[in-house]
Structure formats: structure tokens, C-alpha cells
Design a protein around this motif. Structure first.
Motif, PDB file in Angstrom:
ATOM      1  N   GLY A 104      -8.617   7.674  -4.234  1.00  0.00           N
ATOM      2  CA  GLY A 104      -7.923   6.395  -4.113  1.00  0.00           C
ATOM      3  C   GLY A 104      -8.178   5.461  -5.271  1.00  0.00           C
ATOM      4  O   GLY A 104      -7.647   4.342  -5.311  1.00  0.00           O
ATOM      5  N   ASP A 105      -9.000   5.883  -6.234  1.00  0.00           N
ATOM      6  CA  ASP A 105      -9.300   5.042  -7.390  1.00  0.00           C
ATOM      7  C   ASP A 105      -8.101   4.963  -8.330  1.00  0.00           C
ATOM      8  O   ASP A 105      -7.341   5.935  -8.477  1.00  0.00           O
ATOM      9  CB  ASP A 105     -10.499   5.592  -8.163  1.00  0.00           C
ATOM     10  CG  ASP A 105     -11.790   5.513  -7.365  1.00  0.00           C
ATOM     11  OD1 ASP A 105     -11.883   4.615  -6.499  1.00  0.00           O
ATOM     12  OD2 ASP A 105     -12.688   6.342  -7.609  1.00  0.00           O
ATOM     13  N   ILE A 106      -7.953   3.813  -8.975  1.00  0.00           N
ATOM     14  CA  ILE A 106      -6.957   3.690 -10.036  1.00  0.00           C
ATOM     15  C   ILE A 106      -7.550   4.294 -11.300  1.00  0.00           C
ATOM     16  O   ILE A 106      -8.565   3.819 -11.810  1.00  0.00           O
ATOM     17  CB  ILE A 106      -6.571   2.217 -10.271  1.00  0.00           C
ATOM     18  CG1 ILE A 106      -5.868   1.647  -9.037  1.00  0.00           C
ATOM     19  CG2 ILE A 106      -5.672   2.089 -11.501  1.00  0.00           C
ATOM     20  CD1 ILE A 106      -5.532   0.175  -9.147  1.00  0.00           C
ATOM     21  N   VAL A 107      -6.928   5.352 -11.809  1.00  0.00           N
ATOM     22  CA  VAL A 107      -7.435   6.012 -13.008  1.00  0.00           C
ATOM     23  C   VAL A 107      -6.723   5.546 -14.267  1.00  0.00           C
ATOM     24  O   VAL A 107      -7.212   5.752 -15.369  1.00  0.00           O
ATOM     25  CB  VAL A 107      -7.331   7.548 -12.881  1.00  0.00           C
ATOM     26  CG1 VAL A 107      -8.207   8.056 -11.760  1.00  0.00           C
ATOM     27  CG2 VAL A 107      -5.883   7.983 -12.660  1.00  0.00           C
ATOM     28  N   LYS A 108      -5.577   4.894 -14.089  1.00  0.00           N
ATOM     29  CA  LYS A 108      -4.854   4.384 -15.256  1.00  0.00           C
ATOM     30  C   LYS A 108      -3.876   3.301 -14.835  1.00  0.00           C
ATOM     31  O   LYS A 108      -3.204   3.418 -13.811  1.00  0.00           O
ATOM     32  CB  LYS A 108      -4.090   5.521 -15.942  1.00  0.00           C
ATOM     33  CG  LYS A 108      -3.471   5.149 -17.279  1.00  0.00           C
ATOM     34  CD  LYS A 108      -4.533   5.043 -18.377  1.00  0.00           C
ATOM     35  CE  LYS A 108      -5.113   6.400 -18.721  1.00  0.00           C
ATOM     36  NZ  LYS A 108      -6.071   6.307 -19.845  1.00  0.00           N
ATOM     37  N   SER A 129       0.829  -1.205   0.000  1.00  0.00           N
ATOM     38  CA  SER A 129       0.000   0.000   0.000  1.00  0.00           C
ATOM     39  C   SER A 129       0.863   1.253   0.000  1.00  0.00           C
ATOM     40  O   SER A 129       2.043   1.218   0.365  1.00  0.00           O
ATOM     41  CB  SER A 129      -0.929   0.025   1.215  1.00  0.00           C
ATOM     42  OG  SER A 129      -0.209   0.346   2.398  1.00  0.00           O
ATOM     43  N   ILE A 130       0.252   2.341  -0.424  1.00  0.00           N
ATOM     44  CA  ILE A 130       0.802   3.691  -0.286  1.00  0.00           C
ATOM     45  C   ILE A 130      -0.083   4.415   0.716  1.00  0.00           C
ATOM     46  O   ILE A 130      -1.312   4.260   0.696  1.00  0.00           O
ATOM     47  CB  ILE A 130       0.796   4.442  -1.631  1.00  0.00           C
ATOM     48  CG1 ILE A 130       1.735   3.769  -2.637  1.00  0.00           C
ATOM     49  CG2 ILE A 130       1.186   5.907  -1.452  1.00  0.00           C
ATOM     50  CD1 ILE A 130       1.590   4.305  -4.048  1.00  0.00           C
ATOM     51  N   LYS A 131       0.527   5.219   1.575  1.00  0.00           N
ATOM     52  CA  LYS A 131      -0.240   6.043   2.501  1.00  0.00           C
ATOM     53  C   LYS A 131       0.105   7.517   2.311  1.00  0.00           C
ATOM     54  O   LYS A 131       1.265   7.860   2.070  1.00  0.00           O
ATOM     55  CB  LYS A 131       0.010   5.625   3.954  1.00  0.00           C
ATOM     56  CG  LYS A 131      -0.707   4.324   4.345  1.00  0.00           C
ATOM     57  CD  LYS A 131      -0.558   4.018   5.816  1.00  0.00           C
ATOM     58  CE  LYS A 131      -1.322   2.750   6.180  1.00  0.00           C
ATOM     59  NZ  LYS A 131      -2.791   2.916   6.107  1.00  0.00           N
ATOM     60  N   THR A 134      -5.229   5.635   2.088  1.00  0.00           N
ATOM     61  CA  THR A 134      -4.444   4.464   1.732  1.00  0.00           C
ATOM     62  C   THR A 134      -4.790   4.061   0.305  1.00  0.00           C
ATOM     63  O   THR A 134      -5.975   4.010  -0.057  1.00  0.00           O
ATOM     64  CB  THR A 134      -4.724   3.296   2.693  1.00  0.00           C
ATOM     65  OG1 THR A 134      -4.423   3.701   4.032  1.00  0.00           O
ATOM     66  CG2 THR A 134      -3.869   2.090   2.342  1.00  0.00           C
ATOM     67  N   TYR A 135      -3.770   3.773  -0.480  1.00  0.00           N
ATOM     68  CA  TYR A 135      -3.938   3.425  -1.896  1.00  0.00           C
ATOM     69  C   TYR A 135      -3.439   2.000  -2.101  1.00  0.00           C
ATOM     70  O   TYR A 135      -2.292   1.677  -1.784  1.00  0.00           O
ATOM     71  CB  TYR A 135      -3.155   4.392  -2.788  1.00  0.00           C
ATOM     72  CG  TYR A 135      -3.437   5.845  -2.482  1.00  0.00           C
ATOM     73  CD1 TYR A 135      -4.400   6.554  -3.184  1.00  0.00           C
ATOM     74  CD2 TYR A 135      -2.745   6.503  -1.465  1.00  0.00           C
ATOM     75  CE1 TYR A 135      -4.668   7.886  -2.890  1.00  0.00           C
ATOM     76  CE2 TYR A 135      -3.005   7.828  -1.163  1.00  0.00           C
ATOM     77  CZ  TYR A 135      -3.964   8.512  -1.871  1.00  0.00           C
ATOM     78  OH  TYR A 135      -4.222   9.834  -1.564  1.00  0.00           O
ATOM     79  N   ARG A 136      -4.310   1.147  -2.661  1.00  0.00           N
ATOM     80  CA  ARG A 136      -3.968  -0.254  -2.866  1.00  0.00           C
ATOM     81  C   ARG A 136      -4.304  -0.656  -4.294  1.00  0.00           C
ATOM     82  O   ARG A 136      -5.335  -0.263  -4.834  1.00  0.00           O
ATOM     83  CB  ARG A 136      -4.725  -1.146  -1.880  1.00  0.00           C
ATOM     84  CG  ARG A 136      -4.404  -0.840  -0.415  1.00  0.00           C
ATOM     85  CD  ARG A 136      -5.248  -1.689   0.523  1.00  0.00           C
ATOM     86  NE  ARG A 136      -4.963  -3.101   0.361  1.00  0.00           N
ATOM     87  CZ  ARG A 136      -3.965  -3.726   0.992  1.00  0.00           C
ATOM     88  NH1 ARG A 136      -3.177  -3.054   1.811  1.00  0.00           N
ATOM     89  NH2 ARG A 136      -3.767  -5.005   0.812  1.00  0.00           N
ATOM     90  N   GLY A 137      -3.434  -1.483  -4.882  1.00  0.00           N
ATOM     91  CA  GLY A 137      -3.654  -1.944  -6.254  1.00  0.00           C
ATOM     92  C   GLY A 137      -2.371  -2.172  -7.009  1.00  0.00           C
ATOM     93  O   GLY A 137      -2.382  -2.645  -8.139  1.00  0.00           O
ATOM     94  N   HIS A 138      -1.221  -1.843  -6.406  1.00  0.00           N
ATOM     95  CA  HIS A 138       0.076  -2.107  -7.017  1.00  0.00           C
ATOM     96  C   HIS A 138       0.825  -3.117  -6.157  1.00  0.00           C
ATOM     97  O   HIS A 138       0.543  -3.276  -4.965  1.00  0.00           O
ATOM     98  CB  HIS A 138       0.887  -0.810  -7.144  1.00  0.00           C
ATOM     99  CG  HIS A 138       1.259  -0.194  -5.836  1.00  0.00           C
ATOM    100  ND1 HIS A 138       0.317   0.350  -4.965  1.00  0.00           N
ATOM    101  CD2 HIS A 138       2.459  -0.038  -5.213  1.00  0.00           C
ATOM    102  CE1 HIS A 138       0.930   0.812  -3.891  1.00  0.00           C
ATOM    103  NE2 HIS A 138       2.228   0.587  -4.004  1.00  0.00           N
ATOM    104  N   GLY A 139       1.774  -3.805  -6.756  1.00  0.00           N
ATOM    105  CA  GLY A 139       2.559  -4.800  -6.034  1.00  0.00           C
ATOM    106  C   GLY A 139       3.923  -4.264  -5.654  1.00  0.00           C
ATOM    107  O   GLY A 139       4.579  -3.585  -6.448  1.00  0.00           O
TER     108      GLY A 139
END
Length: 494
Positions: free
Chosen positions: A396-400, A301-303, A353-358
Motif C-alpha cells: 500500500g506504500d506510494i513508490v512513485k 481510496s482504491i480498494k 485499501t490504498y490512500r494518497g491520491h485525490g
């Protein structure tokens, strides 16, 4: 058909660790959102409109009486931020892993550092990518791990598994290549993160022995060694151009804030600590406003943090316990499946908090998008699956997701041009890839308004497979055979 799309989207989100419903409760009441609403001409409780089209922006300027001949910075950023990169072009393909790739402050130079022990410097002005300098790194262990431009753009520094940081000139008829001794007490030493101060007088470094170092360029010596973290210091940066406030992030899962004016080896207490991650931190980046920074973590995650809200001691202790319970090594293991759950640390003071990348294999970077072209609306991150992920800062949405199968393995570094909507990603497959906007390309979130395809990454599960006992596996096989036998009997009866 709609149900099938929903199931595909739901399953792909689960496999990639994407947070389908980010918690925006804190950031919705923050100054960041209020500032965005103000710029958009909305009330404090209003909704932020979608990216303004060019026609609307021109119409608003005409409504002002037609006296303005130029758009404001906010209007330019509002328009250009809607044209996110969507197409990748391979710029280089080395035989060794690329660890670093960054634009200079003016965007005219790009610096690359590769595991083959070479630093390559490119002229990227006027859509070029032309190498004008190649430097053989000295005293390299494993690889060059970090680089930085001097504020005037005339010099670069780099670090590796070595007791020294090296400095080189970029221009002129002479070659400068000096070792700057940090004199650590640790036998195996590496400065994982380095940066110049804005006045060009000092160099800040974070190292594997838990210490933070300051090297005085005028005195030609290390002047400060601070016990900063309980484990490796993986990331450091200055808060802004004043060079007085410092940030650090370590493998102890904590971000710390320091005041350069009061810092000493005898008194190495931080101004404050930010706790909320459940695993080590790989990178920190300042927003440049002295209030906000982001941290990337092995907890996937990114915070986003607000420096006006430090963590209490109880939260720091909770974070320490969570990190101590980690029993995996991100360098060669897949992330534990618990990492894709929302690991809430009691007392977490982060805004978002941003989640969606490894985050695997190495110290992956994340950054704010540029002020000039996007008004820092986005946070973008390197991904272990070979992608570049762009998040909306407020939602926090993934836009791309920049993929296009341009990278075959982990992307370690990403750099957005300071004035143009161009991103260069640097990966362990030896490639630099330029991402830019092309009007005739339909890609990811451009495909549909409801974003049916934006999260379709079934093949990118970075998490460990679920372990099942042999007894359960055998029972599942018997049940499957039984269902098949009954189906055949029913067909025969019909």
C-alpha cells in the motif's frame, strides 16, 4: 534536522490524505502475497526482497548451470519493475480537456478523446507519437466520456451523453462510423463506461440510469438491459478473456459481480456484492485472473478485492448508509475532511485499501501495472492534483509520484504501455504526458533510501478547510498578539 524532516513529512501526508500505516493484515495472508513469495524463492512466512538488480539475476541464471540462454518472464519482470518512469515529456497540448487516453492491446496505437469532440489515433510504435487518424465524434453531449478498442484492434467505440454508442474503423480505404442504439428508457442518458467482449460479439455498457446494457453486434441490437445499481453505473469491465464474468461499480458505493450465462432482464440478481467504500465508485479494473479487481472511489481510496470473499447483507447495508450520508458534490467541491480519515465500513471484505491520491471533478481511473514488465506489482492512479500515483500492491506504500509540474490540473486517465515501462497521462489541462525512466534523473523516491521527500506535497490539499467560529478566530488573534507582546518585553528586559 531529522525532526524537521519528520514534521514536514507528517504534515504533508496529512494534507494529501496519504495513509502512513496501511493495514496489510488481510493481504499478508492472501494468495497474492504467497505467489510473490514463491516467485522470489522465499518461504511462505518470509519477506519479499527488494527489486532484484541485474547482476543478481544474471548470477542466479549462471547458478542454474549456465544452460539457460534467456531469462524467464519472472526474472525479466523482477528487473524491469525496478525501473519505474521518473521523467515526463509533453506530447500534446489541446485547448480542451482530455478525457480519455489509452494504449491498444499490442502497445502500437494510442487513442485520445478530447472535449473538442475529436478522437485522435496515434502510431506509438518505435518511440513515435504520430497521428494517423482523426475522427469527429457524432452526437456529443458535454464530451466523449469513454472509449475502447476492439479485441482485434481494428475498431474503436466511444460514448457520450447520447442514447447511442458509436463505432468506427481505424484502418482501410473506407470509413465506418455507425450509431449503435441502446434504446434506454431514461430521457437524459449517458453510457459512462463501455467495453468489447473478448470474442468481439458484444459490447457492455454501464449507464447513468443505474442499468447495465449488452449490445449484440451480430444481431445489431441491444439484447439485455439489467437493473444493476441504485444509482449511476460509472464503471464496468469483463473479468477475463472468457467474457462470462462481469464487474460493475456505481454511485451507490458498491461493486457487483455478474455471470453473463445466467443474466436476464427477468432475473437481474448479481452473483455477489463487494461493500467497503463510503462513497460512489468511479472506476473498476480487473487483474485478469478472475479473482481480483480494484475499485476507485470518491471516498479518496482504491480498494483491492478478492472475488472469493463477497460481502454480507449487513456490510452492504452499512455501506449504503455511509454513502447516503455524503453531502458534497465531488464535481466542484473539495473533499470533506472526514474523507482523509480511515472510514471503516463494518464488514468490509476488501483485501487492501490504498490512500494518497485525490478523486475530484470527474470519473478518475486506476489500473494494475502490466503483467509483462512488472508482474502487476503496482497499482497506478490518476490524481486530481495533476499527478500520477503508483502504489505497491502488497504494502500500500506510494513508490512513485509522477509530477514534475507537467499537468496544471486534474489527470483523468492513465495508461501503462503493455510491454514497456512507459505511462501516458491525460489531463484536463489538454495535455498528454509521456512518463518514462531516465537513468540520470533523481526523482521522488529515488532521492533517498528513507523516502524523506516522497510525500512533500504541502500545496496539494484537496480537502475542505477547517471551519472556525469568529469567536475562536478572535481568541487566536488575541493570544498571538499577547505572546508577541510578552516576547518583546522579555527582549527589552535582557
Amino acid at each position: 534536522m531529522k525532526m524537521k524532516k519528520w514534521i514536514t513529512r507528517h504534515l504533508s501526508r496529512s494534507s494529501s490524505g496519504t495513509d502512513a500505516t496501511p493495514d496489510t493484515s488481510k493481504i499478508d495472508t492472501s494468495g497474492l502475497k504467497q505467489n510473490r513469495l514463491f516467485k522470489a524463492g522465499q518461504p511462505h512466512n518470509g519477506a519479499i526482497p527488494k527489486t532484484a538488480p541485474v547482476v543478481s539475476t544474471l548470477g542466479r541464471r549462471q547458478f542454474d548451470g549456465g544452460t539457460r540462454h534467456h531469462s524467464t518472464h519472472d526474472e525479466r519482470a523482477e528487473v524491469t519493475s525496478g525501473f519505474l518512469p521518473n521523467t515526463g515529456t509533453q506530447l500534446s497540448n489541446f485547448t480542451s480537456k482530455v478525457f480519455c487516453g489509452t494504449y491498444s492491446k499490442d502497445g502500437n496505437v494510442f487513442l485520445s478523446a478530447c472535449q473538442d469532440q475529436y478522437l485522435r489515433v496515434y502510431d506509438v510504435s518505435r518511440d513515435r507519437f504520430k497521428k494517423f487518424r482523426q475522427i469527429r465524434a457524432q452526437d456529443v453531449g458535454w464530451s466523449v466520456l469513454d472509449t475502447a478498442f476492439s479485441p482485434d484492434g481494428g475498431y474503436i467505440i466511444y460514448s457520450s451523453w447520447s442514447d447511442t454508442i458509436h463505432i468506427c474503423n481505424l484502418y482501410g480505404d473506407f470509413d465506418t462510423h455507425h450509431a449503435l442504439e441502446l434504446n434506454p428508457s431514461h430521457p437524459q442518458f449517458c453510457a459512462f463506461s463501455i467495453q468489447f467482449s473478448s470474442d468481439n460479439k458484444e459490447i457492455l455498457a454501464g449507464a447513468n440510469n443505474g442499468n447495465m446494457y449488452i449490445y449484440d453486434r451480430e444481431k445489431g441490437e441491444r439484447t439485455l438491459m439489467v437493473d444493476a445499481h441504485e444509482d449511476d453505473v460509472n464503471a464496468i469491465c469483463f473479468a477475463d478473456d472468457s467474457s462470462q464474468i462481469l464487474y460493475s461499480g456505481g454511485d451507490d458505493g458498491l461493486c457487483r459481480v455478474w455471470d453473463r450465462r445466467t443474466l436476464s432482464e427477468e432475473d437481474s440478481r448479481p452473483v455477489g456484492t463487494l461493500a467497503g467504500h463510503s462513497d460512489g465508485i468511479t472506476f473498476v479494473e480487473t487483474k485478469g485472473d478472475t479473482h481480483h479487481l480494484i475499485s476507485n472511489s470518491k471516498d479518496q481510496s482504491i480498494k483491492l478485492w478478492d472475488l472469493r470473499y463477497f460481502s454480507e447483507e449487513t456490510a452492504i447495508d452499512n455501506a449504503r448508509r455511509a454513502v447516503a450520508q455524503q453531502e458534497w458534490d465531488y464535481r466542484w467541491q473539495r473533499a470533506p475532511r472526514r474523507s482523509r480519515r480511515k472510514n471503516f465500513i463494518k464488514g468490509d471484505t476488501s483485501l487492501m485499501t490504498y490512500r494518497g491520491h485525490g478523486v475530484l471533478h470527474t470519473l478518475l481511473r486506476c489500473r494494475f501495472s502490466p503483467q509483462f514488465s512488472t508482474d502487476q506489482k503496482y497499482i497506478y492512479a490518476a490524481c486530481a492534483t495533476g499527478k500520477v500515483i503508483i502504489y505497491d500492491t502488497l504494502t500500500g506504500d506510494i513508490v512513485k509520484k509522477l509530477d514534475d509540474q507537467m499537468h496544471s490540473t486534474c489527470v483523468r486517465d492513465v495508461s501503462w504501455h503493455p510491454y514497456e515501462n512507459k505511462i501516458i497521462s491525460s489531463g484536463w489541462d489538454g495535455r498528454h504526458v509521456l512518463w518514462e525512466y531516465k537513468e540520470d534523473v533523481l526523482y521522488d523516491s529515488d532521492q533517498s533510501d528513507n523516502g524523506d521527500d516522497i510525500d512533500s506535497d504541502e500545496g496539494d490539499d484537496i480537502f475542505s478547510p477547517v471551519r472556525r467560529s469568529r469567536r475562536l478566530q478572535e481568541r487566536k488573534r488575541r493570544d498571538t498578539r499577547g505572546r508577541g507582546r510578552r516576547a518583546r518585553q522579555q527582549e527589552a528586559a535582557v
